[in-house]
Design a protein around this motif. Sequence first.
Motif, PDB file in Angstrom:
ATOM      1  N   ALA A 179      32.076 -26.163  36.285  1.00 29.08           N
ATOM      2  CA  ALA A 179      30.981 -26.618  37.068  1.00 29.08           C
ATOM      3  C   ALA A 179      29.610 -27.597  36.358  1.00 29.08           C
ATOM      4  CB  ALA A 179      30.181 -25.655  38.202  1.00 29.08           C
ATOM      5  N   LEU A 180      29.679 -28.609  36.456  1.00 24.56           N
ATOM      6  CA  LEU A 180      28.460 -29.498  35.686  1.00 24.56           C
ATOM      7  C   LEU A 180      27.238 -29.373  36.710  1.00 24.56           C
ATOM      8  CD1 LEU A 180      31.294 -29.854  34.353  1.00 24.56           C
ATOM      9  CD2 LEU A 180      30.096 -31.993  33.475  1.00 24.56           C
ATOM     10  N   ARG A 181      26.357 -28.806  36.480  1.00 27.43           N
ATOM     11  CA  ARG A 181      25.184 -28.914  37.405  1.00 27.43           C
ATOM     12  C   ARG A 181      24.035 -29.782  36.999  1.00 27.43           C
ATOM     13  NH1 ARG A 181      24.826 -22.597  38.392  1.00 27.43           N
ATOM     14  NH2 ARG A 181      24.122 -22.658  36.315  1.00 27.43           N
ATOM     15  N   TRP A 182      23.899 -30.863  37.922  1.00 27.36           N
ATOM     16  CA  TRP A 182      22.792 -31.941  37.387  1.00 27.36           C
ATOM     17  C   TRP A 182      22.123 -32.387  38.414  1.00 27.36           C
ATOM     18  CZ3 TRP A 182      23.498 -36.821  39.949  1.00 27.36           C
ATOM     19  CH2 TRP A 182      24.499 -36.922  40.822  1.00 27.36           C
ATOM     20  N   ASN A 183      21.135 -33.129  38.243  1.00 30.41           N
ATOM     21  CA  ASN A 183      20.304 -33.846  39.085  1.00 30.41           C
ATOM     22  C   ASN A 183      19.762 -35.057  38.648  1.00 30.41           C
ATOM     23  OD1 ASN A 183      17.861 -33.214  37.812  1.00 30.41           O
ATOM     24  ND2 ASN A 183      17.072 -32.166  39.276  1.00 30.41           N
ATOM     25  N   ASN A 184      19.322 -36.190  39.178  1.00 25.08           N
ATOM     26  CA  ASN A 184      18.743 -37.504  39.242  1.00 25.08           C
ATOM     27  C   ASN A 184      17.170 -37.249  39.222  1.00 25.08           C
ATOM     28  OD1 ASN A 184      17.614 -39.994  38.728  1.00 25.08           O
ATOM     29  ND2 ASN A 184      19.341 -40.910  39.591  1.00 25.08           N
ATOM     30  N   HIS A 204      15.855 -36.444  42.907  1.00 21.17           N
ATOM     31  CA  HIS A 204      16.064 -35.310  43.245  1.00 21.17           C
ATOM     32  C   HIS A 204      14.895 -34.412  42.986  1.00 21.17           C
ATOM     33  CE1 HIS A 204      20.295 -36.547  43.025  1.00 21.17           C
ATOM     34  NE2 HIS A 204      19.999 -36.620  44.164  1.00 21.17           N
ATOM     35  N   THR A 205      14.576 -33.428  43.669  1.00 16.32           N
ATOM     36  CA  THR A 205      13.561 -32.556  43.225  1.00 16.32           C
ATOM     37  C   THR A 205      13.865 -31.639  42.080  1.00 16.32           C
ATOM     38  OG1 THR A 205      14.260 -30.732  44.759  1.00 16.32           O
ATOM     39  CG2 THR A 205      12.379 -32.134  45.468  1.00 16.32           C
ATOM     40  N   PRO A 206      13.135 -30.999  41.343  1.00 18.06           N
ATOM     41  CA  PRO A 206      13.622 -30.594  39.900  1.00 18.06           C
ATOM     42  C   PRO A 206      14.430 -29.237  40.334  1.00 18.06           C
ATOM     43  CG  PRO A 206      11.076 -31.009  39.885  1.00 18.06           C
ATOM     44  CD  PRO A 206      11.812 -31.229  41.078  1.00 18.06           C
ATOM     45  N   GLU A 207      14.349 -28.647  41.270  1.00 15.28           N
ATOM     46  CA  GLU A 207      15.099 -27.572  41.399  1.00 15.28           C
ATOM     47  C   GLU A 207      16.474 -27.794  42.129  1.00 15.28           C
ATOM     48  OE1 GLU A 207      12.540 -28.120  44.986  1.00 15.28           O
ATOM     49  OE2 GLU A 207      12.239 -27.836  42.899  1.00 15.28           O
TER      50      GLU A 207
END
Length: 61
Positions: free
Chosen positions: A14-19, A23-26
């Motif tokens: 599972a590659l957990r990411w955000n932009n 997106h909010t930091p959490e």
Amino acid sequence: MCSARGCRQAAVWALRWNNPKLHTPERRKIWVACDDHREHLEEFLSLRGFLRDTVRTGEPA
């Protein structure tokens, strides 16, 4: 199933990411990967500054 285009292998990562621009930091979005595509998908996300961490599927969030 692996998130790589056209791949039908079972996902084990599972590659957990955000932009950070969207997106909010959490917040974490998740792509899943088989062993064959893990490195490619991690590189894709890392180059954009999106990858936060990678864990085996089934590990606690």
